[in-house]
Design a protein around this motif. Structure first.
Motif, short mmCIF file in Angstrom:
data_model
loop_
_atom_site.label_atom_id
_atom_site.label_comp_id
_atom_site.label_asym_id
_atom_site.label_seq_id
_atom_site.Cartn_x
_atom_site.Cartn_y
_atom_site.Cartn_z
N ASN A 63 0.85 -1.28 -0.08
CA ASN A 63 0.15 0.17 0.12
C ASN A 63 0.76 1.22 0.05
O ASN A 63 1.96 1.43 0.94
CB ASN A 63 -0.91 0.00 1.20
CG ASN A 63 -2.08 -0.96 1.18
OD1 ASN A 63 -2.23 -1.77 0.16
ND2 ASN A 63 -2.43 -1.21 2.33
N SER A 65 -0.21 4.90 -0.19
CA SER A 65 -1.01 5.90 0.00
C SER A 65 -0.33 7.23 0.03
O SER A 65 -1.14 8.38 -0.19
CB SER A 65 -2.11 5.84 1.22
OG SER A 65 -1.36 6.02 2.47
N GLY A 68 -1.59 9.14 -3.07
CA GLY A 68 -2.72 9.67 -2.89
C GLY A 68 -3.05 10.89 -1.95
O GLY A 68 -3.52 12.00 -2.35
N CYS A 101 -0.63 0.12 -4.38
CA CYS A 101 -1.93 0.44 -4.27
C CYS A 101 -1.49 2.00 -4.05
O CYS A 101 -0.91 2.36 -2.82
CB CYS A 101 -2.83 0.03 -3.21
SG CYS A 101 -4.42 1.11 -3.14
N HIS A 103 -3.82 4.45 -3.67
CA HIS A 103 -4.86 5.19 -3.31
C HIS A 103 -5.02 5.33 -1.78
O HIS A 103 -4.31 4.85 -0.78
CB HIS A 103 -6.08 4.39 -3.46
CG HIS A 103 -6.41 4.10 -4.94
ND1 HIS A 103 -6.12 2.66 -5.40
CD2 HIS A 103 -6.38 4.86 -6.01
CE1 HIS A 103 -6.20 2.75 -6.67
NE2 HIS A 103 -6.36 3.83 -7.27
N ALA A 107 -10.53 5.48 -0.24
CA ALA A 107 -10.69 5.64 -1.93
C ALA A 107 -11.93 4.69 -2.25
O ALA A 107 -12.51 4.61 -3.51
CB ALA A 107 -9.58 5.54 -2.46
N CYS A 109 -11.05 1.46 -3.14
CA CYS A 109 -10.60 0.62 -4.24
C CYS A 109 -10.52 -0.78 -3.94
O CYS A 109 -10.68 -1.34 -2.88
CB CYS A 109 -9.29 1.26 -4.88
SG CYS A 109 -7.90 0.69 -3.36
N ASP A 110 -10.35 -1.55 -4.88
CA ASP A 110 -10.13 -3.13 -4.88
C ASP A 110 -8.64 -3.55 -4.59
O ASP A 110 -8.46 -4.52 -4.51
CB ASP A 110 -10.98 -3.84 -5.74
CG ASP A 110 -10.06 -3.83 -7.13
OD1 ASP A 110 -9.24 -3.17 -7.34
OD2 ASP A 110 -10.62 -4.56 -8.21
N CYS A 111 -7.79 -2.67 -4.50
CA CYS A 111 -6.35 -2.95 -4.65
C CYS A 111 -5.64 -2.70 -3.15
O CYS A 111 -4.92 -3.45 -2.84
CB CYS A 111 -5.68 -2.52 -5.60
SG CYS A 111 -5.66 -0.59 -5.77
N ARG A 112 -6.12 -1.79 -2.44
CA ARG A 112 -5.56 -1.63 -1.18
C ARG A 112 -5.80 -2.63 -0.21
O ARG A 112 -7.08 -3.22 0.18
CB ARG A 112 -6.13 -0.11 -0.53
CG ARG A 112 -5.49 0.20 0.81
CD ARG A 112 -5.92 1.48 1.23
NE ARG A 112 -5.40 1.73 2.61
CZ ARG A 112 -3.91 2.39 2.78
NH1 ARG A 112 -3.33 2.46 1.65
NH2 ARG A 112 -3.65 2.45 3.76
N GLY A 117 -6.96 -7.18 -4.22
CA GLY A 117 -6.52 -6.94 -5.15
C GLY A 117 -5.10 -7.01 -5.97
O GLY A 117 -4.51 -7.26 -6.94
N ARG A 121 -3.63 -9.46 -8.59
CA ARG A 121 -2.73 -9.08 -9.72
C ARG A 121 -1.42 -9.72 -9.97
O ARG A 121 -1.00 -10.20 -10.96
CB ARG A 121 -2.59 -7.41 -9.53
CG ARG A 121 -1.78 -6.83 -10.76
CD ARG A 121 -1.84 -5.18 -10.38
NE ARG A 121 -2.96 -4.68 -10.46
CZ ARG A 121 -3.38 -3.84 -9.37
NH1 ARG A 121 -2.36 -3.25 -8.71
NH2 ARG A 121 -4.51 -3.42 -9.19
#
Length: 189
Positions: A63, A65, A68, A101, A103, A107, A109-112, A117, A121
């Motif tokens: 992560n 962030s 972001g 990620c 974000h 946010a 999102c589906d990755c954090r 995610g 991936r």
């Protein structure tokens, strides 16, 4: 977001998905904002080299962030990761891919992490299945992401004993101790 760094060891059938901050490098309260801020945890580089030589594929899910939040940008993160990968390579290891990620936590999102995610991936990009993977993290979000992705996990760091008990996973003081255990042919999958 992700970036392929190198190829996996030929014939890799066991893959590690490593959290970055607190596992490979020291975490910082105010974020790793530059390559100069990146400092490996004692023993981590050697541990990654030993695991790579033993045939483990190495990937990183992190992560970030700080992007972001505007603390640093993607080129700076790429430079941080280049420094990390150069240090790992110089020690004899090799990172196959990094997924991050960018974000902020809110946010959606589906990755954090704790969402799966990033792990999904990496499995897609590197071509391995959940049963061939092990997440190594230092926080609940790492273990929750592993569980959501169907990946086994272990935990390292200051909270390892507490989190290992709470999640029913192996726990170790640091990545070096976890590598010792894995190299003794333990595989929790």
């Amino acid at each position: 977001m992700s970036s392929a760094i190198a190829t996996a060891p030929s014939g890799a059938h066991r893959w590690l998905i490593l959290d970055r901050d607190g596992v490979i490098n020291h975490d910082r309260e105010n974020y790793i904002r530059s390559p100069a801020d990146w400092q490996p945890v004692d023993g981590a580089l050697d541990a990654l080299a030993r695991l790579h030589r033993a045939g483990f594929g190495l990937t990183v899910a992190t992560n970030q962030s700080g992007i972001g939040r505007g603390y640093f940008d993607v080129p700076t993160l790429d430079a941080i990761h280049a420094r990390m990968c150069a240090a790992i390579t110089a020690s004899g290891g090799q990172v196959a891919a990094i997924a991050y990620c960018p974000h902020c936590p809110d946010a959606g999102c589906d990755c954090r992490k704790p969402a799966p995610g990033l792990l999904l991936r990496l499995m897609t990009e590197c071509g391995f299945a959940p049963g061939d993977a092990l997440m190594i993290g230092d926080a609940e979000r790492d273990l929750d992401a592993a569980r959501a992705a169907g990946v086994a996990a272990l935990v390292v760091g200051e909270r390892a004993t507490e989190l290992a008990h709470a999640f029913g996973v192996p726990g170790f003081a640091d990545l070096a101790a976890a590598a010792d255990w894995l190299l003794e042919d333990h595989w929790p999958c």
